[in-house]
Write an enzyme that holds these catalytic residues in place. Structure first.
Site, PDB file in Angstrom:
ATOM      1  N   LEU A 225      97.275 -58.021 -56.155  1.00 30.25           N
ATOM      2  CA  LEU A 225      96.995 -56.598 -55.960  1.00 30.25           C
ATOM      3  C   LEU A 225      98.295 -55.807 -55.847  1.00 30.25           C
ATOM      4  O   LEU A 225      99.312 -56.333 -55.368  1.00 30.25           O
ATOM      5  CB  LEU A 225      96.144 -56.392 -54.710  1.00 30.25           C
ATOM      6  CG  LEU A 225      94.690 -56.873 -54.818  1.00 30.25           C
ATOM      7  CD1 LEU A 225      94.013 -56.827 -53.453  1.00 30.25           C
ATOM      8  CD2 LEU A 225      93.911 -56.046 -55.821  1.00 30.25           C
ATOM      9  N   ASP A 289      83.249 -70.892 -45.650  1.00 31.57           N
ATOM     10  CA  ASP A 289      84.529 -71.028 -44.959  1.00 31.57           C
ATOM     11  C   ASP A 289      85.271 -69.705 -44.834  1.00 31.57           C
ATOM     12  O   ASP A 289      86.494 -69.689 -44.759  1.00 31.57           O
ATOM     13  CB  ASP A 289      85.401 -72.030 -45.718  1.00 31.57           C
ATOM     14  CG  ASP A 289      86.445 -72.682 -44.807  1.00 31.57           C
ATOM     15  OD1 ASP A 289      86.177 -72.790 -43.604  1.00 31.57           O
ATOM     16  OD2 ASP A 289      87.502 -73.065 -45.310  1.00 31.57           O
ATOM     17  N   ASP A 309      89.838 -65.476 -52.003  1.00 30.19           N
ATOM     18  CA  ASP A 309      89.728 -66.934 -51.733  1.00 30.19           C
ATOM     19  C   ASP A 309      88.481 -67.386 -51.018  1.00 30.19           C
ATOM     20  O   ASP A 309      87.983 -67.145 -50.357  1.00 30.19           O
ATOM     21  CB  ASP A 309      90.907 -67.273 -50.856  1.00 30.19           C
ATOM     22  CG  ASP A 309      91.473 -68.618 -50.792  1.00 30.19           C
ATOM     23  OD1 ASP A 309      91.595 -69.242 -51.842  1.00 30.19           O
ATOM     24  OD2 ASP A 309      91.854 -68.993 -49.700  1.00 30.19           O
TER      25      ASP A 309
END
Length: 389
Positions: A225, A289, A309
């Protein structure tokens, strides 16, 4: 008309109005909001297929400049991106100027700089693309193909919060080693005829390197980004404790949700609804997660939750989109979107079937909430359109 008859008619009208509201929020086309959501869905479908080998032809800007200008407080890329295929093609083909160990984290990755100074994150292949996780979804290494699929799922859902990702094959000997830092080079080794590296990260071990097939390594590239949009990390309010036998508060406190709704930044603005959207996204991709999440800094809770992620209520627009994707439409859209990628096929049929199966479970759960709590206590209209700076 007698009073009793009038009461019966009134009850019937109210019942029909209630059913009509549920229908309109269940993928119907009658309300203005539903019609708008349907138009957005059709627009997404029309732009889903991307042309391989696309190049920019009518601009003096680089692909990186174009992608940088797309980013705003509520989106990483806009609803209409005619240059998307060209930007992804550039990601998958641009010359690597520099290679280094990845930024801090738990999983192996490399930080690459492409021609023109664009930073990207490279996640190497650790499993075959048809690998199916058995047991806990957070077990094992990151899946490079999951990163690619998650980006296109973000497009299909209309969230537009995931950074651009594409698959790529890298020749480690010709493309990486000549431009690698000493720190990265020190983690290279050979296993038989295959070149491997283990990088620097919390779980990186020399005994568990990622290996190419000969010199050719498959992986995913994620576009960094722009620096003008710095990120800040937030602890996820429904994260796990990661301690054996210790429950998180949300697992035992019936009043936890009400408490969260009173905490900044969840007490105002769209952040709490973003968390709900992300929970749906994570369930679809099998991500259990997400203990932290990222947002733009100094946003006052107004900017989006970045999909890296990558009583609760659900956005009406999200609910409408989910209903438009049921009955196999989600897996069909994913097949269409992923056909572009250089590492096609990105997902195997069991993965695609799992998406449809999980979507059915989400829809059934929301319907159950609507039946027990009512539509007004389950769904909320929230369509923020913040302009670019």
């Amino acid at each position: 008309m007698k009073l009793k008859q009038r009461m019966v008619v009134l009850c019937v009208v109210l019942l029909l109005l209630g059913l009509a509201k549920i229908f309109l929020l269940d993928g119907g086309e009658g309300s203005a909001a539903s019609r708008r959501d349907l138009r957005a869905f059709r627009k997404m479908e029309a732009g889903l297929s991307l042309s391989r080998g696309a190049r920019l032809t009518h601009t003096l800007q680089s692909p990186w400049e174009i992608a940088s200008q797309w980013v705003g407080p509520r989106e990483v890329y806009p609803e209409e991106t005619p240059e998307l295929a060209a930007v992804l093609t550039a990601l998958s083909t641009a010359r690597v100027e520099r290679a280094d160990v990845g930024y801090k984290g738990t999983q192996l990755k490399a930080l690459l700089v492409l021609d023109g100074g664009q930073k990207v994150v490279f996640k190497p292949k650790r499993y075959s693309r048809d690998y199916v996780v058995e047991g806990e979804p957070y077990a094992g290494y990151d899946r490079h193909n999951a990163e690619i699929a998650a980006f296109h799922l973000d497009r299909i859902l209309g969230f537009r919060r995931a950074p651009l990702v594409v698959g790529r094959f890298l020749n480690l000997r010709n493309e990486i080693k000549p431009v690698a830092t000493d720190q990265l080079l020190s983690t290279f080794l050979m296993q038989g005829n295959n070149t491997c590296f283990y990088g620097k990260c919390y779980y990186c071990r020399e005994s568990e390197p990622a290996c190419a097939e000969g010199e050719i390594m498959e992986g995913s590239l994620t576009l960094w980004l722009p620096d003008v949009w710095p990120l800040q990390k937030q602890r996820h309010p429904w994260g796990r404790t990661y301690r054996e036998g210790k429950l998180a508060r949300w697992e035992y406190d019936e009043g936890y949700c009400e408490a969260v709704k009173k905490m900044p930044p969840y007490d105002a603005g769209p952040r709490l609804l973003d968390v709900i959207d992300t929970a749906i996204f994570d369930y679809l991709i099998g991500n259990a997660d997400r203990h932290h999440y990222e947002s733009f800094q100094d946003d006052g809770g107004a900017s989006m939750l970045i999909l890296l992620d990558n009583a609760k209520r659900l956005r009406v627009s999200t609910w409408n989109r989910l209903n438009l994707l049921k009955g196999g439409a989600l897996s069909a859209a994913m097949r269409q979107a992923l056909a572009f990628d250089p590492v096609h096929p990105v997902l195997a049929e069991p993965h695609l079937a799992a998406l449809d199966r999980r979507l059915s479970g989400i829809i059934a759960t929301v319907k159950q909430c609507m039946e027990s709590q009512g539509p007004d206590n389950t769904l909320i209209e929230d369509r923020m359109n913040l302009p670019h700076p």
